[in-house]
Design an enzyme around this catalytic site. Structure first.
Site, PDB file in Angstrom:
ATOM      1  N   ARG A 108      29.883  30.381  48.184  1.00 49.72           N
ATOM      2  CA  ARG A 108      31.228  29.843  47.959  1.00 49.72           C
ATOM      3  C   ARG A 108      31.070  28.500  47.266  1.00 49.72           C
ATOM      4  O   ARG A 108      30.336  27.627  47.758  1.00 49.72           O
ATOM      5  CB  ARG A 108      31.995  29.652  49.261  1.00 49.72           C
ATOM      6  CG  ARG A 108      33.206  28.734  49.052  1.00 49.72           C
ATOM      7  CD  ARG A 108      34.130  28.634  50.213  1.00 49.72           C
ATOM      8  NE  ARG A 108      34.892  29.863  50.362  1.00 49.72           N
ATOM      9  CZ  ARG A 108      36.049  29.938  51.035  1.00 49.72           C
ATOM     10  NH1 ARG A 108      36.566  28.866  51.594  1.00 49.72           N
ATOM     11  NH2 ARG A 108      36.687  31.081  51.141  1.00 49.72           N
ATOM     12  N   HIS A 135      38.244  35.307  44.019  1.00 53.57           N
ATOM     13  CA  HIS A 135      38.024  35.418  45.468  1.00 53.57           C
ATOM     14  C   HIS A 135      38.066  36.912  45.823  1.00 53.57           C
ATOM     15  O   HIS A 135      38.995  37.390  46.476  1.00 53.57           O
ATOM     16  CB  HIS A 135      39.121  34.638  46.203  1.00 53.57           C
ATOM     17  CG  HIS A 135      38.809  34.326  47.630  1.00 53.57           C
ATOM     18  ND1 HIS A 135      37.626  34.671  48.246  1.00 53.57           N
ATOM     19  CD2 HIS A 135      39.553  33.712  48.592  1.00 53.57           C
ATOM     20  CE1 HIS A 135      37.647  34.264  49.506  1.00 53.57           C
ATOM     21  NE2 HIS A 135      38.798  33.689  49.740  1.00 53.57           N
ATOM     22  N   GLN A 138      38.474  38.396  49.454  1.00 53.91           N
ATOM     23  CA  GLN A 138      39.814  38.154  49.997  1.00 53.91           C
ATOM     24  C   GLN A 138      40.753  39.326  49.690  1.00 53.91           C
ATOM     25  O   GLN A 138      41.458  39.834  50.557  1.00 53.91           O
ATOM     26  CB  GLN A 138      40.402  36.862  49.406  1.00 53.91           C
ATOM     27  CG  GLN A 138      41.831  36.588  49.815  1.00 53.91           C
ATOM     28  CD  GLN A 138      41.956  36.288  51.298  1.00 53.91           C
ATOM     29  OE1 GLN A 138      41.247  35.454  51.811  1.00 53.91           O
ATOM     30  NE2 GLN A 138      42.860  36.966  51.975  1.00 53.91           N
ATOM     31  N   ASP A 230      49.858  31.282  48.204  1.00 51.72           N
ATOM     32  CA  ASP A 230      48.620  30.556  48.495  1.00 51.72           C
ATOM     33  C   ASP A 230      48.926  29.070  48.287  1.00 51.72           C
ATOM     34  O   ASP A 230      49.976  28.722  47.720  1.00 51.72           O
ATOM     35  CB  ASP A 230      47.523  31.046  47.524  1.00 51.72           C
ATOM     36  CG  ASP A 230      46.159  30.420  47.762  1.00 51.72           C
ATOM     37  OD1 ASP A 230      45.950  29.797  48.832  1.00 51.72           O
ATOM     38  OD2 ASP A 230      45.282  30.543  46.868  1.00 51.72           O
ATOM     39  N   CYS A 271      46.512  34.235  52.077  1.00 44.66           N
ATOM     40  CA  CYS A 271      45.061  34.285  52.319  1.00 44.66           C
ATOM     41  C   CYS A 271      44.645  33.327  53.426  1.00 44.66           C
ATOM     42  O   CYS A 271      43.617  33.527  54.062  1.00 44.66           O
ATOM     43  CB  CYS A 271      44.316  33.987  51.034  1.00 44.66           C
ATOM     44  SG  CYS A 271      44.793  32.434  50.268  1.00 44.66           S
ATOM     45  N   ARG A 299      39.573  40.348  56.950  1.00 43.92           N
ATOM     46  CA  ARG A 299      38.457  39.771  56.191  1.00 43.92           C
ATOM     47  C   ARG A 299      37.129  40.228  56.801  1.00 43.92           C
ATOM     48  O   ARG A 299      36.179  40.543  56.098  1.00 43.92           O
ATOM     49  CB  ARG A 299      38.494  38.231  56.225  1.00 43.92           C
ATOM     50  CG  ARG A 299      39.706  37.564  55.583  1.00 43.92           C
ATOM     51  CD  ARG A 299      39.797  37.813  54.104  1.00 43.92           C
ATOM     52  NE  ARG A 299      38.561  37.524  53.384  1.00 43.92           N
ATOM     53  CZ  ARG A 299      38.088  36.284  53.126  1.00 43.92           C
ATOM     54  NH1 ARG A 299      38.767  35.214  53.469  1.00 43.92           N
ATOM     55  NH2 ARG A 299      36.954  36.123  52.457  1.00 43.92           N
TER      56      ARG A 299
END
Ligand code: CP
Ligand code: NVA
Length: 316
Positions: A108, A135, A138, A230, A271, A299
């Site tokens: 990440r 991402h 996700q 988001d 998310c 997730r």
């Protein structure tokens, strides 16, 4: 044709076919059912996982660590404050060493080129746990959650309201284009994804039948199965926070916007982490239409499925 993902990295879902994405989603459903039944499996015994983080994380780190560790694997968390990468050592050399010690690597951070270099030089599966551009893990959880509520995702209407060019919006556009989901980004024109990327998603949609729309018009939420948002300033963009708050305030997901779908069963997705009172009201995210918490749990199931599918020697 049977799907075989052993040895594959996941850097962006642009690299995966619709069939391969479907395979991961179906495996995630199976993994979640096993977990709910209380089954104990040890499919990662003898395997090791390096977790590299340049940016903060709760869900992604915990999903990888918990999914891998509970099945006998050994995850090792490495923040960039601890390791030599980027300070005394190149990404290439770090990748060469990690590839000799670990079964797989999660990264990440900021640049997509870093996760690509890790994959190119390590020789083991590398997972993008979020970069400035994408991402991908996700959105596997997001579509799993959509399908838990509405069945097959093809033909469903998913609307994203907010920063249309961020990593999550872009990844939703890719998975929607691949799977035939009708995806509408509602964002100010200054935050549109770049034209080349939109065109690329457009040509993928021509195959799947997805309708991808980019608009400033909030009325476009009409009929939506799900509304997604988001944060307005992603990690690394902290200096733009005030400017974004001014620009995106009209795009807040609140009760009035949820009502504009004209449906009672529209779900809300995020998310996470969420800043309540900015991109979403507390009433919506903590209310009965929110599936953000299921999405967070998913997730773990989707990430476990990804690792089971891609790490050589793991039974599924
Ligand atoms: N959604 C998500 O990636 O959460 P974290 O930043 O907590 O990992
Ligand atoms: N767009 C957000 C997602 C966090 C999971 C960020 O990059 O900070």
């Amino acid at each position: 044709m049977s799907v075989n993902l052993k040895g594959r990295s996941l850097l962006t879902l642009l690299d995966y076919s619709a069939e391969e994405i479907r395979y991961l989603l179906d495996l995630a459903v199976k993994v979640k059912a096993q977990s709910k039944k209380g089954e104990v499996n040890q499919r990662f015994t003898g395997k090791t996982l390096a977790l590299l983080f340049e940016k903060r994380s709760t869900r992604t780190r915990c999903a990888f660590e918990a999914a891998f560790g509970e099945e006998g694997g050994h995850p090792v968390f490495l923040s960039t404050l601890d390791i030599q990468m980027g300070v005394k050592e190149s990404v290439e050399d770090t990748a060469r060493i990690l590839g000799r010690m670990f079964s797989a690597i999660q990264f990440r951070g900021f640049k997509q080129s870093t996760v690509k270099t890790l994959a190119d030089y390590s020789g083991v599966p590398v997972y993008n746990g979020l970069t400035d551009e994408f991402h991908p893990t996700q959105v596997l959880a997001d579509i799993m959650t959509l399908e838990e509520n509405f069945g097959a995702s093809a033909g469903k209407k998913l609307c994203f309201a907010g920063d249309g060019r961020n990593n999550v919006a872009r990844s939703l556009m890719v998975i929607s284009a691949k799977l035939g989901i009708n995806f509408t980004v509602i964002t100010p024109a200054t935050l549109n994804p770049d034209r080349g990327f939109i065109e690329r998603c457009g040509s993928i949609s021509a195959v799947s039948g997805a309708k991808i729309r980019i608009t400033e018009d909030l009325a476009e939420v009409e009929g939506a199965d799900a509304i997604y948002t988001d944060v307005w300033a992603s990690m690394g963009e902290e200096s733009r926070k005030e400017e974004r708050v001014q620009l995106l305030r009209p795009f807040q997901v609140n009760e009035a916007l949820m009502d504009r779908t004209g449906r009672k069963d529209t779900i809300f997705l995020h998310c996470l982490p969420a800043i309540k009172g900015e991109e979403v009201t507390a009433g919506v995210i903590d209310g009965s239409s929110s599936r953000a918490w299921d999405e967070g749990e998913n997730r773990k199931h989707t990430i476990k499925a990804l690792m089971l599918a891609t790490i050589p020697g793991c039974g599924e």
